[in-house]
Design a protein around this motif. Structure first.
Motif, short mmCIF file in Angstrom:
data_model
loop_
_atom_site.label_atom_id
_atom_site.label_comp_id
_atom_site.label_asym_id
_atom_site.label_seq_id
_atom_site.Cartn_x
_atom_site.Cartn_y
_atom_site.Cartn_z
N CYS A 46 8.80 4.65 -14.80
CA CYS A 46 7.54 4.83 -13.93
C CYS A 46 7.77 4.41 -12.54
O CYS A 46 7.56 3.49 -12.04
CB CYS A 46 6.47 3.68 -14.75
N PRO A 47 8.32 5.45 -11.68
CA PRO A 47 8.74 5.18 -10.56
C PRO A 47 7.30 5.05 -9.51
O PRO A 47 6.32 5.34 -9.95
CB PRO A 47 9.36 6.44 -9.90
N HIS A 48 7.54 4.26 -8.40
CA HIS A 48 6.50 4.00 -7.42
C HIS A 48 6.60 4.92 -6.26
O HIS A 48 7.82 4.88 -5.73
CB HIS A 48 6.14 2.70 -7.08
N ILE A 49 5.69 5.70 -5.63
CA ILE A 49 5.86 6.37 -4.47
C ILE A 49 4.61 6.16 -3.43
O ILE A 49 3.64 6.35 -3.95
CB ILE A 49 5.96 8.06 -4.86
N TYR A 50 5.07 5.81 -2.40
CA TYR A 50 4.32 5.61 -1.38
C TYR A 50 4.09 6.84 -0.47
O TYR A 50 4.96 7.40 0.26
CB TYR A 50 4.50 4.46 -0.32
N LEU A 51 2.73 7.67 -0.29
CA LEU A 51 2.56 8.67 0.57
C LEU A 51 2.12 7.93 2.02
O LEU A 51 1.51 7.38 2.10
CB LEU A 51 1.37 9.25 0.24
N LEU A 52 2.93 8.67 2.84
CA LEU A 52 2.73 8.37 4.37
C LEU A 52 2.18 9.33 5.24
O LEU A 52 2.51 10.49 5.07
CB LEU A 52 4.18 8.07 4.89
N HIS A 53 1.43 8.93 6.03
CA HIS A 53 0.83 9.63 7.28
C HIS A 53 1.05 8.93 8.51
O HIS A 53 0.22 8.49 9.12
CB HIS A 53 -0.77 10.02 7.03
N GLU A 75 5.87 9.92 -15.63
CA GLU A 75 4.89 8.80 -15.42
C GLU A 75 5.00 8.76 -13.91
O GLU A 75 6.41 8.58 -13.29
CB GLU A 75 5.24 7.74 -16.22
N VAL A 76 4.17 8.35 -13.03
CA VAL A 76 4.52 7.85 -11.58
C VAL A 76 3.25 7.12 -11.21
O VAL A 76 2.02 7.48 -11.64
CB VAL A 76 4.73 9.16 -10.83
N PHE A 77 3.38 6.33 -10.24
CA PHE A 77 2.23 5.33 -9.52
C PHE A 77 2.23 5.92 -8.12
O PHE A 77 3.41 5.71 -7.44
CB PHE A 77 2.48 3.78 -9.74
N LEU A 78 1.12 6.28 -7.50
CA LEU A 78 1.23 6.85 -6.23
C LEU A 78 0.24 5.95 -5.57
O LEU A 78 -0.84 5.95 -6.00
CB LEU A 78 0.74 8.28 -6.16
N THR A 79 0.53 5.59 -4.48
CA THR A 79 -0.59 4.78 -3.47
C THR A 79 -0.25 4.96 -1.97
O THR A 79 0.91 5.92 -1.92
CB THR A 79 -0.59 3.24 -3.96
#
Length: 277
Positions: A46-53, A75-79
């Motif tokens: 379950c990797p974690h990915i951070y979306l950036l702007h 599976e993924v955790f996105l924040t």
């Protein structure tokens, strides 16, 4: 809005399940949308990915599109590491769209930071989640209208929000919210009741209906939030909270997430480090 006005930002992510866990199979971006490197604080499953702007805010005329596709069993955790700011507009509308597609048995956590709508912001936001058979979803939407910490109310502007949840082409929830100060929704008893922040958590188990006993447990952990409601729509659990600031609203949502994550995703609820920054 003319085609050449504002930023155009697009990002498309595809994740797939492998024998070693979930991996990012494709990442494409255009304009001011990025991701940090894939993190694995819970291991590769379950990797974690951070979306950036990187610009940090959205102005009238900007168009941002996010597309996330999970293959079967992925599976993924996105924040996001920071709030999404909707700045004042002279009239042009910003458009922000997210499309989330989950394959059979996939599990997605979509937990972005809050959206801050400055007075006189003009924006249209939409999120569509498509679930295949056996897919599970935990997500939330947090919005603050005005700048309560600075005593600035949302006295002008309009923000239209739409959230859709689908299971195998059948709708679980279709929800629209149109905040137009001219209509008095911020103070209306059937809307925001004078509160600056509104938040909703959506939880869909992989299969079956949400047990009533679990609904009651969520009510108990969110019970100190005065303006809070918890309801079950068979395959969907919804938590709604109103409050004067983001911190007061976010806290009960996190407690609900901590309870629901093991139940719906089979994972311990460890708070991501990014939420403490």
């Amino acid at each position: 809005m003319s085609p050449g006005s504002g930023w155009l930002g697009r990002i498309a992510l595809e994740l797939e399940k492998t024998e070693h866990g979930t991996r990012l199979a494709r990442s494409e971006h255009e304009g001011p949308l990025r991701i940090q490197r894939v993190l694995t604080p819970e291991g590769p499953s379950c990797p974690h990915i951070y979306l950036l702007h990187p610009p940090g805010g959205v102005v009238g005329g900007d168009r941002l599109h996010t597309e996330v596709t999970l293959g079967a069993g992925a599976e993924v955790f996105l924040t996001t590491p920071a709030a999404q700011k909707l700045y004042r507009s002279a009239g042009a509308r910003a458009e922000i769209e997210s499309q989330l597609r989950l394959g059979a048995g996939a599990k997605l956590e979509w937990l972005p930071s809050e959206t801050l709508a400055f007075p006189a912001a003009e924006a249209q936001l939409s999120t569509r989640v498509e679930l295949a058979a056996g897919a599970a979803f935990l997500g939330w939407d947090i919005a603050c209208y005005g700048m309560p910490a600075r005593g600035e109310a949302f006295v002008r502007g309009r923000v239209q929000t739409r959230f859709e949840l689908w299971r195998e082409q059948a709708p679980l929830l279709l929800e629209s919210f149109d905040v137009d100060q001219a209509e008095g929704l911020l103070s209306a008893p059937f809307a925001l009741r004078g509160q600056a922040v509104v938040a909703t958590l959506f939880a869909v188990p992989g299969e079956g209906a949400v047990p009533e006993s679990l609904v009651q447990r969520v009510r108990e952990v969110t019970g100190d939030a005065v303006l809070c409601g918890v309801s079950s729509l068979q395959q969907l659990l919804v938590v709604r909270v109103l409050g004067p600031n983001v911190e007061r609203v976010r806290a009960p949502l996190i407690r609900a997430w901590q309870l629901l994550r093991p139940e719906f995703l089979g994972r311990a609820a460890r708070l991501p480090r990014i939420w403490a920054t």
